[in-house]
Design an enzyme around this catalytic site. Structure first.
Site, PDB file in Angstrom:
ATOM      1  N   ASP A 110       0.861  -1.167   0.000  1.00 47.58           N
ATOM      2  CA  ASP A 110       0.000   0.000   0.000  1.00 47.58           C
ATOM      3  C   ASP A 110       0.907   1.230   0.000  1.00 47.58           C
ATOM      4  O   ASP A 110       2.123   1.136   0.197  1.00 47.58           O
ATOM      5  CB  ASP A 110      -0.962  -0.013   1.205  1.00 47.58           C
TER       6      ASP A 110
HETATM    7  C1  GLC Z   1      -4.406   4.342  -0.425  1.00 43.00           C
HETATM    8  C2  GLC Z   1      -5.256   3.148  -0.024  1.00 43.00           C
HETATM    9  C3  GLC Z   1      -5.332   2.071  -1.078  1.00 43.00           C
HETATM   10  C4  GLC Z   1      -5.264   2.717  -2.447  1.00 43.00           C
HETATM   11  C5  GLC Z   1      -3.874   3.326  -2.601  1.00 43.00           C
HETATM   12  C6  GLC Z   1      -3.724   4.061  -3.937  1.00 43.00           C
HETATM   13  O1  GLC Z   1      -3.699   4.859   0.642  1.00 43.00           O
HETATM   14  O2  GLC Z   1      -4.975   2.518   1.227  1.00 43.00           O
HETATM   15  O3  GLC Z   1      -6.551   1.353  -0.875  1.00 43.00           O
HETATM   16  O4  GLC Z   1      -5.490   1.745  -3.453  1.00 43.00           O
HETATM   17  O5  GLC Z   1      -3.535   4.181  -1.527  1.00 43.00           O
HETATM   18  O6  GLC Z   1      -4.600   5.156  -3.964  1.00 43.00           O
END
Ligand code: GLC
Length: 746
Positions: free
Chosen positions: A273
């Site tokens: 993430d």
């Molecule tokens: C965010 C979220 C994730 C998302 C990623 C890209 O912080 O936790 O679910 O897909 O970053 O936006």
């Protein structure tokens, strides 16, 4: 104690993602690439705005993927830099959060889950994929399948609620719709199942906070939806932010190697993430960024998502000093390259304007699907005196009151980037279009909604908040709304949460209606008019007062771009609500966590009296939802009274529409294992089917119960078991189903 029959080891869930031709082409390419070219594939960065630094990294092959670029022209520009800048023409993988639509916005995932309609969820996922792919996006960070049993957690809106079986069914439908029958299907995307794993159990519902789960909770509740996505062939997995039992998910070898690859046989890649690798230092897990990079890599994170700088830039030094071997780098790069090859990006790296025009021409059909999805996601929670559907012959003066009446951005919910607000139909617009001159429609917001602390994503939301009303304006608006209500034959209250009050970094310590909405609702009801409460929200809200004072309550979730049209159809009976709750709806925040699949207590008579001050039962049970018709579920039959462990039995019921209008019902099957090596939940959902029936029409609904449904991971034996026991079976229309049967498993 029954003899516990250890279940035969489950065969790995994962199908082969890549074709032999893809793998051969991948290996031939890998053999030609330099170490730095390989390492470049492991880095992903956000592009919030164009920068020469990022251009340079793309041109020099230092990035394998870029996310958050929504403009197809900019995507193609960057893709030319990558393809023409690298020796081997390696394209970028453009990712985005296509969570519930791209240009056409569908209901939020918790709303789609409330439809309990696998086929519809697969269809809308395919539409979203086709629209995004036409813009040059090839990768979505969806489905999110985090079990959520604490509605204070803002991200409950992004998944399918509290239950493992429902989340698994929705995950499968979303992966199949997003990727197509196999990865590389034209007009589809690479899907990502996230956030692996246990994110929804963050303590106190506080987003990103630590999660502590037993092995049984993990294997029986939190992991099964991920296993279902892997079984459906999902091509990527996103590792979660938080600590899981003191080991951050993004540095958690047990999760990413032992379970994901070892137990399930997963062959795709893992992306962290956002900044989760860098954050291993703030967890107190890694000593510095270099340590974070090595430990995330060794744990099984192939690609690092970061919004500013990648910790994975330290991997070259780690290889040079022998901490990581080149074969380990090859193993990490291989599924990323294979994905790009199988998606067709090497052969067709650029988005095709003709294809974009073709998909854009389908917009009316996509909007029709969005309206249908919004109608099928709605849940009718209360309908005293059959106030709904409204009667146009008597309800001729309508007051639509509340901050969600004109909501154009909020009706969409969070995670919306490429949608054009002009394509949204608000509740007011939907009603006006339906009623025309046949009724008088008066609309007023009555109150204003604002988060106390601003959202960290405020810069991303298109619609800026209106200026805050001063006290005089607020009082005037409130009184104006009451005056409109007082002149109406029926009042529709459009209440809920703004879309920045739910989602990431949007946890709440209360379930109360935000702002002055409760006061507005009570004052409107005090006028003595018939009132319908129309809710737009992503978590259960405190409806204890409304449930005894407001005759009709219709849960719309964030219904998406066609929400206003769907609301009008539902309110006037041109569509009949058939959705069911994907979570248990508590009476108040003090009951949390509250979910139906709990273990029985030592005294069954105490089921509803765990507190001395109020009932411990929910306001509405899991799987609950009313209809404009009535149904009978009868004649539960099992194909045999006794089962040998490993065999399957068939269960069937007859469901009949006993009412006067065509409508849907969701027939649900629950089981309980009465005894075993470990205590089992009072009930567990193990089958459901949504059916549409005309008045007096009957249908036989069939279910299968076998090792997949009856086995579980035992805390006593620390293994997957399928045990001799007596099983109860209930079939009905929510988790409190009463029609029952039993069978023995030997
Ligand atoms: C965010 C979220 C994730 C998302 C990623 C890209 O912080 O936790 O679910 O897909 O970053 O936006």
């Amino acid at each position: 104690m029954s003899a516990s029959a250890a279940a035969p080891a489950r065969k790995p869930a994962a199908p082969a993602i890549f074709s032999p031709a893809t793998l051969a082409r991948t290996d031939a390419l890998l053999r030609k690439m330099s170490l730095d070219e390989k390492l470049g594939q492991l880095n992903q960065l956000f592009q919030f705005r164009r920068s020469s630094k990022l251009d340079g990294m793309v041109r020099d092959g230092k990035l394998g993927s870029v996310l958050f670029v929504a403009d197809p022209v900019e995507i193609n520009r960057l893709q030319h830099l990558a393809v023409e800048g690298s020796r081997w023409g390696i394209p970028l993988l453009f990712g985005s959060d296509v969570v519930h639509g791209h240009k056409t916005i569908f209901p939020v995932p918790i709303g789609l889950a409330a439809s309990w309609d696998r086929g519809m969820v697969e269809r809308v996922s395919a539409i979203a994929a086709s629209e995004a792919r036409a813009d040059g996006i090839a990768w979505t960070f969806a489905p999110m399948v985090d079990i959520a049993r604490d509605p204070r957690w803002g991200r409950i809106v992004e998944g399918a609620g509290e239950d493992a079986y429902l989340n698994a069914a929705m995950a499968t439908a979303q992966v199949r719709g997003t990727q197509g029958p196999r990865l590389g299907t034209p007009d589809r995307l690479l899907a990502t199942v996230k956030h692996f794993a246990g994110y929804g159990a963050s303590e106190g519902g506080r987003d990103h906070d630590a999660a502590n789960l037993s092995q049984a909770q993990l294997h029986n509740v939190y992991l099964p939806p991920f296993r279902a996505a892997v079984k459906a062939g999902v091509g990527s997995v996103m590792s979660a932010y938080m600590d899981l039992n003191d080991v951050p998910a993004t540095g958690n070898r047990w999760l990413l190697r032992d379970v994901l690859r070892g137990l399930w046989g997963y062959g795709g890649f893992v992306v962290s993430d956002n900044n989760a690798v860098n954050d291993l230092v703030s967890h107190g897990f890694a000593s510095d960024k270099r340590d974070a990079a090595v430990r995330a890599f060794k744990a099984g994170v192939n690609m690092e998502m970061a919004s500013y700088v990648n910790a994975y830039t330290h991997l070259r030094a780690a290889v040079d000093k022998g901490a990581i071997s080149v074969p380990e780098i090859d193993a990490a790069v291989r599924p990323i390259l294979a994905t790009k090859i199988q998606l067709g990006l090497f052969d067709h790296p650029y988005s095709d304007p003709a294809k974009a025009r073709e998909i854009a021409a389908q917009a009316p059909a996509h909007q029709e699907e969005a309206r249908i999805a919004a109608e099928r996601s709605a849940v009718l929670l209360r309908n005293e005196g059959a106030l709904l559907p409204l009667d146009r012959s008597i309800h001729r003066r309508i007051a639509l009151i509340g901050p969600m009446a004109h909501a154009r951005q909020d009706i969409l919910g969070p995670w919306v980037f490429a949608h054009d607000p002009k394509d949204t139909v608000t509740v007011a617009e939907g009603l006006r279009a339906k009623l025309g001159d046949s009724a008088a429609l008066a609309v007023a917001a009555g109150v204003q909604l604002k988060r106390d602390a601003p959202s960290p994503f405020e810069s991303i939301f298109k619609e800026k908040d209106a200026p805050t009303w001063d006290a005089a304006r607020a009082a005037g608006e409130f009184d104006h709304a009451l005056a409109l209500a007082n002149n109406a034959d029926v009042v529709i209250l459009a209440l809920g949460e703004k879309q920045d009050m739910i989602g990431e970094s949007a946890s709440r310590s209360t379930l109360a209606l935000p702002g002055e909405q409760q006061r507005l609702m009570e004052r409107v009801v005090a006028l003595g008019k018939p009132v319908v409460l129309l809710l737009m929200n992503g978590r259960p809200l405190d409806l204890a007062w409304a449930n005894t004072h407001v005759p009709a309550i219709l849960e719309l979730w964030y219904p998406g771009a066609q929400g206003g049209a769907a609301a009008a159809n539902l309110l006037f009976g041109d569509a009949s609500p058939g959705g069911k709750l994907p979570f248990t709806w508590p009476r108040n925040v003090g009951q949390i966590p509250l979910y139906y699949g709990h273990n029985l207590t030592q005294d069954p008579s105490e089921q509803d009296r765990r507190y001395w001050n109020e009932p411990s039962s929910p306001l509405f049970p899991f799987g609950y939802g009313l209809s404009y018709s009535t149904f009978a579920v009868t004649d539960l039959r099992l194909s045999k009274p006794t089962l040998l462990a490993g065999e399957s039995l068939a269960a069937s019921v007859v469901v009949e529409n006993t009412g006067a209008v065509t409508a849907d019902q969701v027939v649900q099957l629950y089981i309980h294992q009465r005894h075993g090596s470990a205590s089992r939940p009072a009930r567990e959902l193990k089958g459901f089917e949504r059916v549409t029936l005309r008045p007096a029409e009957r249908k036989t609904v069939r279910f299968t119960l076998g090792p997949e449904e009856l086995s579980y991971w035992s805390s006593a034996t620390h293994s997957q078991v399928n045990e001799a026991s007596t099983f109860d079976v209930w079939v009905g229309t929510d988790a409190q189903a009463a029609l029952s049967a039993t069978f023995q498993q030997q």
